[in-house]
Design a protein around this motif. Structure first.
Motif, PDB file in Angstrom:
ATOM      1  N   LEU A 182      42.562  36.644  34.009  1.00  0.00           N
ATOM      2  CA  LEU A 182      43.094  36.310  32.691  1.00  0.00           C
ATOM      3  C   LEU A 182      44.531  36.813  32.560  1.00  0.00           C
ATOM      4  O   LEU A 182      45.406  36.106  32.055  1.00  0.00           O
ATOM      5  N   CYS A 183      44.767  38.032  33.027  1.00  0.00           N
ATOM      6  CA  CYS A 183      46.110  38.613  32.922  1.00  0.00           C
ATOM      7  C   CYS A 183      47.143  37.754  33.648  1.00  0.00           C
ATOM      8  O   CYS A 183      48.268  37.586  33.164  1.00  0.00           O
ATOM      9  N   PHE A 184      46.777  37.184  34.785  1.00  0.00           N
ATOM     10  CA  PHE A 184      47.728  36.371  35.539  1.00  0.00           C
ATOM     11  C   PHE A 184      47.982  35.041  34.834  1.00  0.00           C
ATOM     12  O   PHE A 184      49.119  34.562  34.807  1.00  0.00           O
TER      13      PHE A 184
ATOM     14  N   ALA B  27      33.162  41.028  38.925  1.00  0.00           N
ATOM     15  CA  ALA B  27      34.337  40.278  38.489  1.00  0.00           C
ATOM     16  C   ALA B  27      35.099  39.792  39.724  1.00  0.00           C
ATOM     17  O   ALA B  27      35.214  40.511  40.709  1.00  0.00           O
ATOM     18  N   SER B  28      35.595  38.593  39.641  1.00  0.00           N
ATOM     19  CA  SER B  28      36.340  38.010  40.752  1.00  0.00           C
ATOM     20  C   SER B  28      37.672  38.727  40.942  1.00  0.00           C
ATOM     21  O   SER B  28      38.325  39.113  39.979  1.00  0.00           O
ATOM     22  N   LEU B  29      38.058  38.857  42.191  1.00  0.00           N
ATOM     23  CA  LEU B  29      39.368  39.411  42.501  1.00  0.00           C
ATOM     24  C   LEU B  29      40.336  38.321  42.947  1.00  0.00           C
ATOM     25  O   LEU B  29      41.403  38.620  43.461  1.00  0.00           O
ATOM     26  N   LEU B  30      39.963  37.064  42.735  1.00  0.00           N
ATOM     27  CA  LEU B  30      40.862  35.963  43.048  1.00  0.00           C
ATOM     28  C   LEU B  30      41.973  35.918  42.002  1.00  0.00           C
ATOM     29  O   LEU B  30      41.711  35.999  40.791  1.00  0.00           O
TER      30      LEU B  30
ATOM     31  N   ALA C 116      51.775  31.815  31.976  1.00  0.00           N
ATOM     32  CA  ALA C 116      52.073  31.036  30.768  1.00  0.00           C
ATOM     33  C   ALA C 116      53.287  31.609  30.046  1.00  0.00           C
ATOM     34  O   ALA C 116      54.170  30.863  29.601  1.00  0.00           O
ATOM     35  N   GLN C 117      53.354  32.934  29.935  1.00  0.00           N
ATOM     36  CA  GLN C 117      54.480  33.578  29.258  1.00  0.00           C
ATOM     37  C   GLN C 117      55.788  33.255  29.978  1.00  0.00           C
ATOM     38  O   GLN C 117      56.795  32.924  29.347  1.00  0.00           O
TER      39      GLN C 117
END
Length: 156
Positions: A19-21, A11-14, A26-27
């Motif tokens: 997704l969480c970021f 999984a990318s660490l960028l 957006a929130q």
């Protein structure tokens, strides 16, 4: 070696790949877009959410309100206190169960409901989202919330 090369097969660490970021950004952006609309009503975004539930359901218990908003009691209590101080809700012990506290809108909150009716449409106009886009996005987000909630339950 670049970060992308070290993450191949993993999984990318960028940051921008998280997704969480994306959800967090957006929130924050959506809440900021609501701010001027809610400032005109004299309420905050969390207060707006509480009022939405009460306008929909009528008098309800603090426990049911917290569940609907997916908040804990410790968060609900100060939020309700501020709404009560503003004259928008009233709280009282249930006669059938002294441990239960009922929350209901005041007449002032019902008057505010009429003014708040334009908020959802104003937000859609501001974000330039079409009705179909909103429906699809909302459906996908609820599906994500359900799956993430189930995953969290499995890890407990």
């Amino acid at each position: 070696m670049t970060n992308e090369e070290t993450t191949k097969g993993h999984a990318s660490l960028l940051l921008d790949d998280q997704l969480c970021f994306a959800l967090y950004a957006a929130q924050r952006a959506v809440t900021a877009a609501y701010r001027p609309l809610l400032d005109e009503l004299g309420i905050t975004y969390p207060q707006y959410l509480v009022l939405l539930v009460l306008w929909e359901r009528g008098e309800t218990t603090v426990k049911e309100l917290a569940a609907a908003l997916r908040l804990d009691y410790g968060t609900m209590s100060p939020l309700l206190k501020r709404l009560e101080t503003a004259g928008l809700v009233r709280r009282e012990r249930a006669t059938h169960d002294e441990r239960s506290v009922l929350v209901a809108c005041t007449g002032r909150a019902e008057e505010l409901r009429e003014r708040a009716a334009g908020v959802p449409g104003a937000l859609l106009t501001a974000t330039e989202l079409a009705d179909g886009e909103v429906a699809r996005l909302r459906e996908e987000l609820w599906r994500l919330a359900e799956r993430a909630g189930a995953a969290a339950e499995r890890t407990r």
